[in-house]
Design a protein around this motif. Structure first.
Motif, PDB file in Angstrom:
ATOM      1  N   VAL B  36      10.354  -6.664 -16.860  1.00  0.00           N
ATOM      2  CA  VAL B  36      10.711  -5.152 -17.051  1.00  0.00           C
ATOM      3  C   VAL B  36      10.956  -5.132 -18.602  1.00  0.00           C
ATOM      4  CG1 VAL B  36      12.228  -3.460 -16.776  1.00  0.00           C
ATOM      5  CG2 VAL B  36      11.909  -4.908 -14.888  1.00  0.00           C
ATOM      6  N   PRO B  38      12.452  -4.372 -22.023  1.00  0.00           N
ATOM      7  CA  PRO B  38      13.781  -4.263 -22.476  1.00  0.00           C
ATOM      8  C   PRO B  38      13.937  -2.800 -23.047  1.00  0.00           C
ATOM      9  CG  PRO B  38      13.024  -5.970 -23.505  1.00  0.00           C
ATOM     10  CD  PRO B  38      11.982  -5.597 -22.840  1.00  0.00           C
ATOM     11  N   LYS B  39      12.846  -2.285 -23.614  1.00  0.00           N
ATOM     12  CA  LYS B  39      13.009  -0.872 -24.222  1.00  0.00           C
ATOM     13  C   LYS B  39      12.919   0.051 -23.263  1.00  0.00           C
ATOM     14  CE  LYS B  39      11.928  -1.472 -28.957  1.00  0.00           C
ATOM     15  NZ  LYS B  39      10.951  -0.963 -29.974  1.00  0.00           N
ATOM     16  N   ASP B  40      12.378   0.047 -22.238  1.00  0.00           N
ATOM     17  CA  ASP B  40      11.901   1.112 -21.258  1.00  0.00           C
ATOM     18  C   ASP B  40      12.102   0.436 -19.753  1.00  0.00           C
ATOM     19  OD1 ASP B  40      11.176   3.357 -19.726  1.00  0.00           O
ATOM     20  OD2 ASP B  40       9.195   3.589 -20.710  1.00  0.00           O
ATOM     21  N   PRO B  41      12.946   0.808 -18.976  1.00  0.00           N
ATOM     22  CA  PRO B  41      13.139   0.173 -17.707  1.00  0.00           C
ATOM     23  C   PRO B  41      12.181   0.525 -16.796  1.00  0.00           C
ATOM     24  CG  PRO B  41      15.028   1.777 -18.228  1.00  0.00           C
ATOM     25  CD  PRO B  41      14.307   1.645 -19.426  1.00  0.00           C
ATOM     26  N   ASN B  42      11.505   1.719 -17.327  1.00  0.00           N
ATOM     27  CA  ASN B  42      10.419   1.994 -16.336  1.00  0.00           C
ATOM     28  C   ASN B  42       8.929   1.330 -16.396  1.00  0.00           C
ATOM     29  OD1 ASN B  42      11.669   4.016 -14.836  1.00  0.00           O
ATOM     30  ND2 ASN B  42      11.358   5.540 -16.470  1.00  0.00           N
ATOM     31  N   GLY B  72      20.268 -18.188 -21.462  1.00  0.00           N
ATOM     32  CA  GLY B  72      19.877 -17.329 -20.336  1.00  0.00           C
ATOM     33  C   GLY B  72      18.583 -16.446 -20.735  1.00  0.00           C
ATOM     34  N   HIS B  73      18.168 -16.650 -21.826  1.00  0.00           N
ATOM     35  CA  HIS B  73      17.100 -15.819 -22.341  1.00  0.00           C
ATOM     36  C   HIS B  73      15.854 -16.515 -22.536  1.00  0.00           C
ATOM     37  CE1 HIS B  73      20.448 -13.370 -23.303  1.00  0.00           C
ATOM     38  NE2 HIS B  73      19.751 -12.222 -23.904  1.00  0.00           N
ATOM     39  N   SER B  94      16.526 -11.430 -21.867  1.00  0.00           N
ATOM     40  CA  SER B  94      16.987 -11.906 -20.797  1.00  0.00           C
ATOM     41  C   SER B  94      16.403 -12.253 -19.308  1.00  0.00           C
ATOM     42  CB  SER B  94      18.438 -11.193 -20.218  1.00  0.00           C
ATOM     43  OG  SER B  94      18.989 -11.525 -19.219  1.00  0.00           O
ATOM     44  N   LEU B  95      16.719 -13.378 -18.828  1.00  0.00           N
ATOM     45  CA  LEU B  95      15.734 -14.123 -17.631  1.00  0.00           C
ATOM     46  C   LEU B  95      15.941 -12.994 -16.623  1.00  0.00           C
ATOM     47  CD1 LEU B  95      16.143 -17.747 -17.642  1.00  0.00           C
ATOM     48  CD2 LEU B  95      14.068 -16.716 -18.174  1.00  0.00           C
ATOM     49  N   GLY B  96      17.045 -12.190 -16.800  1.00  0.00           N
ATOM     50  CA  GLY B  96      17.326 -11.489 -15.377  1.00  0.00           C
ATOM     51  C   GLY B  96      16.029 -10.190 -15.396  1.00  0.00           C
ATOM     52  N   LEU B  97      15.354 -10.039 -16.504  1.00  0.00           N
ATOM     53  CA  LEU B  97      14.241  -8.888 -16.351  1.00  0.00           C
ATOM     54  C   LEU B  97      13.085  -9.457 -15.821  1.00  0.00           C
ATOM     55  CD1 LEU B  97      15.074  -7.387 -20.167  1.00  0.00           C
ATOM     56  CD2 LEU B  97      15.447  -6.507 -17.702  1.00  0.00           C
TER      57      LEU B  97
END
Lengths: 153, 130
Positions: B36, B38-42, B72-73, B94-97
């Protein structure tokens, strides 16, 4: 009981279990779920072992507001979730990493802070959090029973 | 991501994205991942992992010349250097994305192939954490 009868029944049972599992999964993934929180960072609003009801619709459509309590993936450790309050939206000026220096929240990010300012690892430590990491918004507390309350404005 | 994906701009490649491969957030250098933005979650973007947490990268036009990737990145870049919006613009992600790993090209049929984890020779991290 004939063989056919047993298989017919188990087929029906299998279908029921599968349907229930699918509906439960979709509800938890897209509509809302329950979260048990632990740790001191949101005291006095939330205490350890409170159970919260959350919804996933607001973050999906980017309708988050300042003051909402959200569940997000920790940027430093994607396997861990954090529960914080949004104190800044894109374009807002916030107190940054270093005392006395403010910074602007970049596009697509939010600024998260715990209510317990002195004991909370939040955006003041790891900076603005991408909105893609926000999983859900807390609606209300449902446990303990004597503290049931709405937590959204 | 040219030239690995969409080598000719007029026809697009379709890739198979494996969510299982990244379910424990363990990506390796050189792998192609979708994440996803980081600048635009869509928006979803597809990039190559250049460096993991603890590595030092030589950036191309980021605010600091050398960046140590935080815990974590990871550092992601498109292969088409200079024509891509990647970590050189928005920094470590971030790895969460990360939501999937690109495994192979499935369409068009004459481009069927696995996507290998390779690092461009000139974009290797300066120092690698163990």
């Amino acid at each position: 009981m004939s063989l056919r009868h047993i298989f017919g029944n188990s087929g029906e049972l299998f279908r029921f279990v599968l349907q229930t599992a699918c509906i439960t999964h979709c509800t938890w993934e897209f509509v809302g779920d329950f979260v048990m929180c632990s740790g001191p960072s949101m005291e006095p609003t939330l205490q350890t072992n409170n159970i919260l009801m959350t919804e996933h619709i607001t973050p999906r459509f980017q309708r988050l507001c300042k003051g909402d309590i959200v569940i997000a993936k920790c940027p430093r450790n994607p396997k861990q979730y954090v529960c914080k309050r949004i104190t800044g939206l894109p374009g807002d000026k916030v107190r940054g990493h270093f005392p006395g220096r403010s910074q602007v929240v970049p596009k697509g990010h939010v600024w998260l802070e715990g209510d317990n300012t002195n004991n909370s690892a939040d955006s003041r430590v790891y900076g603005p959090v991408p909105q893609g990491l926000v999983r859900s918004r807390v609606v209300c507390r449902i446990w303990p029973l004597n503290k049931i309350s709405s937590l959204s404005e | 991501m040219q030239p690995v994906l969409n080598p000719e701009s007029r026809n697009t490649d379709y890739v198979f994205l494996s969510r299982w491969a990244v379910s424990d957030y363990e990506v390796r250098r050189g792998e192609i991942i979708s994440l996803v933005s980081p600048k635009d979650p869509n928006q979803k973007i597809i990039k190559r992992v250049i460096a993991l947490a603890g590595d030092v990268v030589n950036t191309l036009g980021y605010q600091n010349q050398y960046v140590k990737v935080p815990e974590g990145h990871c550092w992601v870049e498109g292969d088409h250097t200079g024509h891509t919006l990647d970590s050189n613009t928005f920094g470590p992600v971030s790895l969460g994305l990360v939501n999937a790993k690109a495994v192979c090209i499935v369409w068009p049929p004459d481009r069927w192939q696995n996507l290998e984890a390779t690092l461009p020779e000139n974009r290797k991290p300066l120092s690698v954490s163990i």
